[in-house]
Design a protein around this motif. Structure first.
Motif, mmCIF file in Angstrom:
data_model
loop_
_atom_site.group_PDB
_atom_site.id
_atom_site.type_symbol
_atom_site.label_atom_id
_atom_site.label_comp_id
_atom_site.label_asym_id
_atom_site.label_seq_id
_atom_site.Cartn_x
_atom_site.Cartn_y
_atom_site.Cartn_z
ATOM 1 N N LYS A 3 7.341 3.374 -7.033
ATOM 2 C CA LYS A 3 6.179 2.710 -6.427
ATOM 3 C C LYS A 3 6.348 2.612 -4.919
ATOM 4 N N THR A 4 7.544 2.239 -4.488
ATOM 5 C CA THR A 4 7.839 2.168 -3.062
ATOM 6 C C THR A 4 7.818 3.558 -2.448
ATOM 7 N N SER A 5 8.313 4.537 -3.191
ATOM 8 C CA SER A 5 8.332 5.914 -2.710
ATOM 9 C C SER A 5 6.918 6.425 -2.454
ATOM 10 N N LYS A 6 6.002 6.138 -3.352
ATOM 11 C CA LYS A 6 4.617 6.570 -3.171
ATOM 12 C C LYS A 6 3.956 5.821 -2.019
ATOM 13 N N LYS A 7 4.281 4.534 -1.877
ATOM 14 C CA LYS A 7 3.709 3.730 -0.806
ATOM 15 C C LYS A 7 4.163 4.232 0.562
ATOM 16 N N ILE A 19 16.799 4.422 -21.096
ATOM 17 C CA ILE A 19 17.207 4.876 -19.772
ATOM 18 C C ILE A 19 17.551 6.356 -19.893
ATOM 19 N N LYS A 20 16.996 7.163 -18.981
ATOM 20 C CA LYS A 20 17.282 8.589 -19.008
ATOM 21 C C LYS A 20 17.760 9.032 -17.639
ATOM 22 N N ARG A 21 18.942 9.613 -17.581
ATOM 23 C CA ARG A 21 19.501 10.153 -16.345
ATOM 24 C C ARG A 21 18.825 11.487 -16.071
ATOM 25 N N VAL A 22 18.329 11.686 -14.852
ATOM 26 C CA VAL A 22 17.622 12.910 -14.505
ATOM 27 C C VAL A 22 18.537 13.831 -13.707
ATOM 28 N N SER A 23 18.938 13.421 -12.508
ATOM 29 C CA SER A 23 19.854 14.228 -11.695
ATOM 30 C C SER A 23 21.271 14.030 -12.174
ATOM 31 N N LYS A 24 21.992 15.111 -12.224
ATOM 32 C CA LYS A 24 23.391 15.075 -12.646
ATOM 33 C C LYS A 24 24.219 15.713 -11.544
ATOM 34 N N PRO A 25 25.524 15.499 -11.517
ATOM 35 C CA PRO A 25 26.335 16.088 -10.454
ATOM 36 C C PRO A 25 26.224 17.612 -10.373
ATOM 37 N N GLY A 26 26.030 18.277 -11.479
ATOM 38 C CA GLY A 26 25.928 19.733 -11.470
ATOM 39 C C GLY A 26 24.519 20.259 -11.310
ATOM 40 N N HIS A 27 23.524 19.369 -11.418
ATOM 41 C CA HIS A 27 22.127 19.812 -11.351
ATOM 42 C C HIS A 27 21.279 18.694 -10.753
ATOM 43 N N ARG A 28 21.024 18.786 -9.470
ATOM 44 C CA ARG A 28 20.240 17.771 -8.761
ATOM 45 C C ARG A 28 18.753 18.078 -8.886
ATOM 46 N N ILE A 29 17.947 17.038 -9.082
ATOM 47 C CA ILE A 29 16.506 17.164 -9.198
ATOM 48 C C ILE A 29 15.871 16.408 -8.027
ATOM 49 N N TYR A 30 15.119 17.116 -7.204
ATOM 50 C CA TYR A 30 14.431 16.518 -6.062
ATOM 51 C C TYR A 30 12.929 16.569 -6.308
ATOM 52 N N CYS A 31 12.226 15.578 -5.750
ATOM 53 C CA CYS A 31 10.790 15.507 -5.976
ATOM 54 C C CYS A 31 10.109 14.917 -4.748
ATOM 55 N N LYS A 32 8.935 15.433 -4.412
ATOM 56 C CA LYS A 32 8.131 14.857 -3.338
ATOM 57 C C LYS A 32 7.416 13.628 -3.873
ATOM 58 N N ALA A 33 6.998 12.755 -2.982
ATOM 59 C CA ALA A 33 6.340 11.510 -3.395
ATOM 60 C C ALA A 33 5.060 11.783 -4.171
ATOM 61 N N LYS A 34 4.286 12.773 -3.750
ATOM 62 C CA LYS A 34 3.011 13.055 -4.438
ATOM 63 C C LYS A 34 3.220 13.705 -5.797
ATOM 64 N N ASP A 35 4.408 14.286 -6.032
ATOM 65 C CA ASP A 35 4.685 14.962 -7.299
ATOM 66 C C ASP A 35 5.362 14.070 -8.334
ATOM 67 N N LEU A 36 5.665 12.820 -7.971
ATOM 68 C CA LEU A 36 6.315 11.912 -8.925
ATOM 69 C C LEU A 36 5.370 11.580 -10.069
ATOM 70 N N MET A 37 5.858 11.703 -11.280
ATOM 71 C CA MET A 37 5.013 11.406 -12.427
ATOM 72 C C MET A 37 5.084 9.923 -12.772
ATOM 73 N N THR A 38 4.061 9.437 -13.436
ATOM 74 C CA THR A 38 4.013 8.049 -13.867
ATOM 75 C C THR A 38 4.805 7.920 -15.157
ATOM 76 N N ILE A 39 5.689 6.935 -15.218
ATOM 77 C CA ILE A 39 6.559 6.736 -16.369
ATOM 78 C C ILE A 39 5.895 5.744 -17.322
ATOM 79 N N MET A 40 5.709 6.140 -18.559
ATOM 80 C CA MET A 40 5.142 5.298 -19.616
ATOM 81 C C MET A 40 3.834 4.626 -19.178
ATOM 82 N N ASN A 41 2.944 5.399 -18.576
ATOM 83 C CA ASN A 41 1.642 4.906 -18.106
ATOM 84 C C ASN A 41 1.772 3.709 -17.172
ATOM 85 N N GLY A 42 2.762 3.752 -16.302
ATOM 86 C CA GLY A 42 2.961 2.682 -15.321
ATOM 87 C C GLY A 42 3.864 1.566 -15.786
#
Length: 129
Positions: free
Chosen positions: A114-118, A75-98
């Motif tokens: 998956k729901t976000s892309k849908k 499990i890897k935390r991406v957004s943190k309270p001091g540094h938020r990471i936002y991403c568009k649906a088309k820019d989301l990368m595939t994690i561990m080849n799906g």
């Protein structure tokens, strides 16, 4: 006082997996319950139970899933309270080849990638599983 309850939750789950515990308990909130519900639907945990102490403090017990090894590889935390990471649906990368999942906080609630892309909805990337 916990400054980042999501990171604390993910850390406790990760530590329980490393020690091969069958269950782990921690404080709960609506956001943590939403994250656990996605983890249950995606097959990373067996189930969870919400409880309240006599002092009216809410906590949750999570039953971890093992098939020889844990269903959660990391499990890897991406957004943190001091540094938020936002991403568009088309820019989301595939994690561990799906095989992995990204969990996002959107204006539609907490959803997986998956729901976000849908739905074509972007948002804050909370963590990767």
């Amino acid at each position: 006082m916990i400054t980042d309850p999501i990171a604390n939750t993910l850390c406790m789950i990760n530590n329980a997996i490393r020690r091969k515990h069958k269950e782990v308990s921690f404080y709960s909130s609506k956001m943590i319950i939403a994250i656990l519900e996605i983890m249950r639907k995606e097959g990373y945990i067996i189930d969870y139970i919400q409880k309240k102490t006599p002092n009216n403090i809410a906590y949750v017990t999570v039953f971890l899933k093992y098939n020889g090894d844990s269903a959660i590889r990391g499990i890897k935390r991406v957004s943190k309270p001091g540094h938020r990471i936002y991403c568009k649906a088309k820019d989301l990368m595939t994690i561990m080849n799906g095989m992995g999942t990204a969990i996002l906080s959107t204006n539609q609630g907490i959803i997986c990638e998956k729901t976000s892309k849908k739905l074509n909805i972007g948002g804050e990337v909370l963590h990767y599983i």
